[in-house]
Structure formats: C-alpha cells, structure tokens
Design a protein around this motif. Structure first.
Motif, short mmCIF file in Angstrom:
data_model
loop_
_atom_site.label_atom_id
_atom_site.label_comp_id
_atom_site.label_asym_id
_atom_site.label_seq_id
_atom_site.Cartn_x
_atom_site.Cartn_y
_atom_site.Cartn_z
N ALA A 118 0.83 -1.21 0.00
CA ALA A 118 0.00 0.00 0.00
C ALA A 118 0.87 1.26 0.00
N ILE A 119 1.95 1.24 0.77
CA ILE A 119 2.86 2.39 0.81
C ILE A 119 3.47 2.64 -0.57
N GLU A 120 3.92 1.57 -1.21
CA GLU A 120 4.53 1.70 -2.53
C GLU A 120 3.52 2.24 -3.54
N ALA A 121 2.28 1.78 -3.48
CA ALA A 121 1.25 2.28 -4.39
C ALA A 121 1.01 3.77 -4.20
N CYS A 122 0.98 4.19 -2.95
CA CYS A 122 0.79 5.62 -2.67
C CYS A 122 1.93 6.45 -3.25
N LEU A 123 3.15 6.00 -3.04
CA LEU A 123 4.30 6.75 -3.54
C LEU A 123 4.26 6.85 -5.06
N ARG A 124 3.87 5.79 -5.72
CA ARG A 124 3.79 5.82 -7.18
C ARG A 124 2.68 6.75 -7.66
N ALA A 125 1.65 6.93 -6.84
CA ALA A 125 0.54 7.82 -7.21
C ALA A 125 0.78 9.25 -6.74
N GLY A 126 1.91 9.50 -6.11
CA GLY A 126 2.21 10.84 -5.62
C GLY A 126 1.48 11.21 -4.35
N LEU A 127 1.13 10.19 -3.55
CA LEU A 127 0.42 10.41 -2.30
C LEU A 127 1.33 10.14 -1.12
N ASP A 128 1.04 10.78 0.01
CA ASP A 128 1.84 10.62 1.22
C ASP A 128 1.21 9.55 2.10
N PRO A 129 1.88 8.41 2.32
CA PRO A 129 1.29 7.34 3.13
C PRO A 129 1.53 7.48 4.62
N ALA A 130 2.14 8.57 5.08
CA ALA A 130 2.45 8.73 6.50
C ALA A 130 1.19 8.62 7.35
N GLY A 131 1.23 7.79 8.38
CA GLY A 131 0.08 7.64 9.28
C GLY A 131 -1.04 6.80 8.72
N MET A 132 -0.81 6.09 7.62
CA MET A 132 -1.84 5.25 7.01
C MET A 132 -2.41 4.26 8.02
N MET A 133 -3.73 4.05 7.98
CA MET A 133 -4.41 3.18 8.95
C MET A 133 -5.02 1.97 8.25
N LEU A 134 -4.91 0.82 8.89
CA LEU A 134 -5.54 -0.40 8.38
C LEU A 134 -7.01 -0.41 8.80
N LEU A 135 -7.90 -0.51 7.82
CA LEU A 135 -9.33 -0.56 8.11
C LEU A 135 -9.86 -1.99 8.17
N ASN B 26 -9.60 -8.69 1.39
CA ASN B 26 -8.57 -7.80 0.90
C ASN B 26 -8.00 -7.00 2.06
N ALA B 27 -6.91 -6.28 1.80
CA ALA B 27 -6.36 -5.34 2.78
C ALA B 27 -6.79 -3.94 2.38
N VAL B 28 -7.43 -3.23 3.30
CA VAL B 28 -7.95 -1.90 3.00
C VAL B 28 -7.33 -0.90 3.96
N TYR B 29 -6.68 0.11 3.40
CA TYR B 29 -6.00 1.12 4.19
C TYR B 29 -6.58 2.50 3.89
N GLN B 30 -6.63 3.32 4.92
CA GLN B 30 -7.08 4.70 4.77
C GLN B 30 -5.91 5.65 5.00
N LEU B 31 -5.75 6.61 4.08
CA LEU B 31 -4.72 7.62 4.27
C LEU B 31 -5.21 8.68 5.24
N THR B 32 -4.28 9.25 5.99
CA THR B 32 -4.62 10.36 6.88
C THR B 32 -4.23 11.69 6.26
N THR B 33 -3.50 11.65 5.15
CA THR B 33 -3.02 12.87 4.51
C THR B 33 -3.87 13.28 3.32
N ALA B 34 -4.84 12.45 2.94
CA ALA B 34 -5.72 12.74 1.82
C ALA B 34 -6.95 11.84 1.93
N PRO B 35 -8.09 12.26 1.35
CA PRO B 35 -9.31 11.44 1.42
C PRO B 35 -9.25 10.27 0.43
N VAL B 36 -8.40 9.30 0.75
CA VAL B 36 -8.12 8.21 -0.17
C VAL B 36 -8.11 6.88 0.60
#
Length: 302
Positions: free
Chosen positions: A25-42, A47-57
């Motif tokens: 999930a972190i790698e996917a965010c970086l490739r999309a230009g998103l910041d994965p810092a503080g990402m939360m597992l939902l 599947n594995a579903v993660y919510q970003l804290t730096t964007a509504p994604v």
C-alpha cells in the motif's frame, strides 16, 4: 520511508498478512504521488484496505488469486457513467500490480451513519436495471468457486472436507431444477460492509466490485437475505429492503437452494482465506458443524 520503485517480495495466498500488505500500500501511494504517513488499516480479510490520513483516499490491496484486473476498473468507471451509485475511483492509472497483488485507489467516504439493508435496495436495483453491459465479465460459477475453496483450504479436517463435499453435491443436484431470471450484471456480494454512505449523493453507494459477474439477480438478493438473517440484523431491515427493491426472494421457488448454495460459498471462501488457529478459523469450524441445521442460528461476521 520507502522509496517509489522499491522492489517488494512476492505475496502469496498464505503470506497475505498486514505486515506485508502495508508495504504494498505504501509503494502504491508513492507511485501515485500520495503521502502514506500515518496510514491506517481498516480491514484485512478478503482484501487489505487502508485509509490515508493525509488525503481522502482508500488503498485496497487485493488478495492474490482474486480477479481484479483492468476489467474491474473499467466496470466501475462505466457504472459511474451510467449513474449507478458506486464509490468513485481515484483519477490515477490503475490497477497497479505490485508483489503479486493488484492495488486500487478510491475516494474515501466518511461514514457518519450506519448503512441498513433498506439503503442497499436503491443502488442494487439501479445495477440490476441495466439492460446492456458492453464489458467482458465472467459468468457466475458458484459451484466451481466452492470446489476451489474446499480444495485450497488449509484449515478443514478430512472429516470437515467430506461434510462440505457431501453438502455441495446435494445442493448441486437440487440446483438443476431451479429456474432463475435471465443472466444480467450482478454485484456478486452485496451486503452492509460492501455499501457505503455518500453524503455528496445523499444515499448509499456500492463498493467492492471484485465479485461482479453476469448471473441471475436472485444471487444478489439471497446474499442480502443471508446476511440479514445470519448476522443478527433486525427483521424489519430486510422487510424494508424487500419493500424498496420490490421483491422478497424468500417467495421464490428456488430460494432454499440458493440460500444453501450462498451460505456454503460463504463458509468455504472463509475456509480458504483463514489461517489455522485464528478466530476466523474457529468461526469456519463452527459453521461447518452447523451445516444442514437451524437456518436461523447466528453467525459471527468475518
């Protein structure tokens, strides 16, 4: 912090765990230009579903072996164009294929109210009302998927496997005499947890489209009924769904066969996904022991 383009070890069905999928999930965010810092597992089951804290994604890492190709992304984008209520995809090139998993990115929808079965009726009816679908999707093959899950499970005993196969053979024999509606596009797994509230559209929208196939609408309808009955939702909820959708699948002559088939699919799918010694595995064993028993006994949701 990981760097975009980092080589990740391959994930398999048996190694699909949070300590591995988080790096995907972190790698996917970086490739999309998103910041994965503080990402939360939902959520981490199918599947594995993660919510970003730096964007509504929301980032979804799909379990290996589950169909989630470009066709699913095309489907969701096409459905949005047809005004079928669905969670919108992020406007980036996807799916990404990382470490043996497909990854998709979605707009996060804050949930300030619970979804009820009645809420699911409108988007599901909108989906079932589509007359033509210019996309290639597989046909529903519940029997084949159940057989695959039984063979692939690492938690069922020989005795349990025999019970499952006997039950499957019985349902398969009865299924030959069931008359269904003509095949059309169905969600495949409509339920409370695959539906979200979207305040922008003032209603519920469907999500988790990996199970979308061409098949009879009765499959989707019995899925709602099973979830309401087995997971303890008030009977008034299901009655509300039937009223809003315009049909009660329990009144259909093939209901009991599809009910048994759908419940067996749920049991065996979780038997394939669950690791030995986990609470999920314990619930699978409990469900197998109840096969053919009280249809109103309560299940614990996985």
């Amino acid at each position: 912090m990981a760097v975009a383009g980092h080589e990740l070890p391959q994930i398999t069905e048996s190694t699909f765990s949070p300590n591995r999928t988080q790096f995907v999930a972190i790698e996917a965010c970086l490739r999309a230009g998103l910041d994965p810092a503080g990402m939360m597992l939902l959520r981490h089951q199918t599947n594995a579903v993660y919510q970003l804290t730096t964007a509504p994604v929301v980032v979804k890492v799909v379990r290996p072996g589950i169909r989630h190709t470009e066709d699913v992304v095309k489907l969701v984008r096409w459905l949005a164009g047809q005004h079928v209520p669905t969670v919108p995809l992020l406007d980036v090139e996807q799916p990404m294929h990382l470490a043996g998993c497909a990854v998709t990115l979605w707009r996060y929808l804050p949930q300030d109210q619970a979804v009820t079965a009645e809420d699911i009726a409108r988007p599901l009816l909108s989906l079932h009302s589509l007359e033509t679908v210019p996309l290639e999707l597989p046909q529903l093959d519940a029997l084949g998927m159940i057989r695959h899950s039984i063979d692939a499970s690492t938690i069922v005993s020989d005795d349990e496997r025999a019970v499952l196969e006997e039950f499957l053979n019985g349902v398969g024999a009865r299924l030959q005499f069931v008359e269904t509606s003509r095949p059309r596009l169905i969600h495949g797994d409509p339920q409370h947890r695959n539906t979200l509230w979207d305040n922008d559209v003032h209603g519920a929208v469907l999500c988790d489209w990996e199970s979308a196939v061409f098949g009879p609408v009765e499959w989707d309808l019995v899925t709602i009924e099973v979830h309401c009955r087995r997971f303890g939702f008030p009977s008034e909820e299901y009655d509300g769904f039937c009223e809003r959708y315009g049909r009660d699948v329990r009144e259909w002559s093939g209901y009991e066969v599809f009910r048994d088939l759908r419940e067996l699919r749920m049991i065996t799918t979780n038997a394939r996904k669950s690791a030995p010694g986990t609470p999920q595995a314990a619930e699978v064993h409990r469900r197998i022991a109840q096969l053919g028993g009280d249809a109103n006994s309560r299940w614990f949701i996985l």
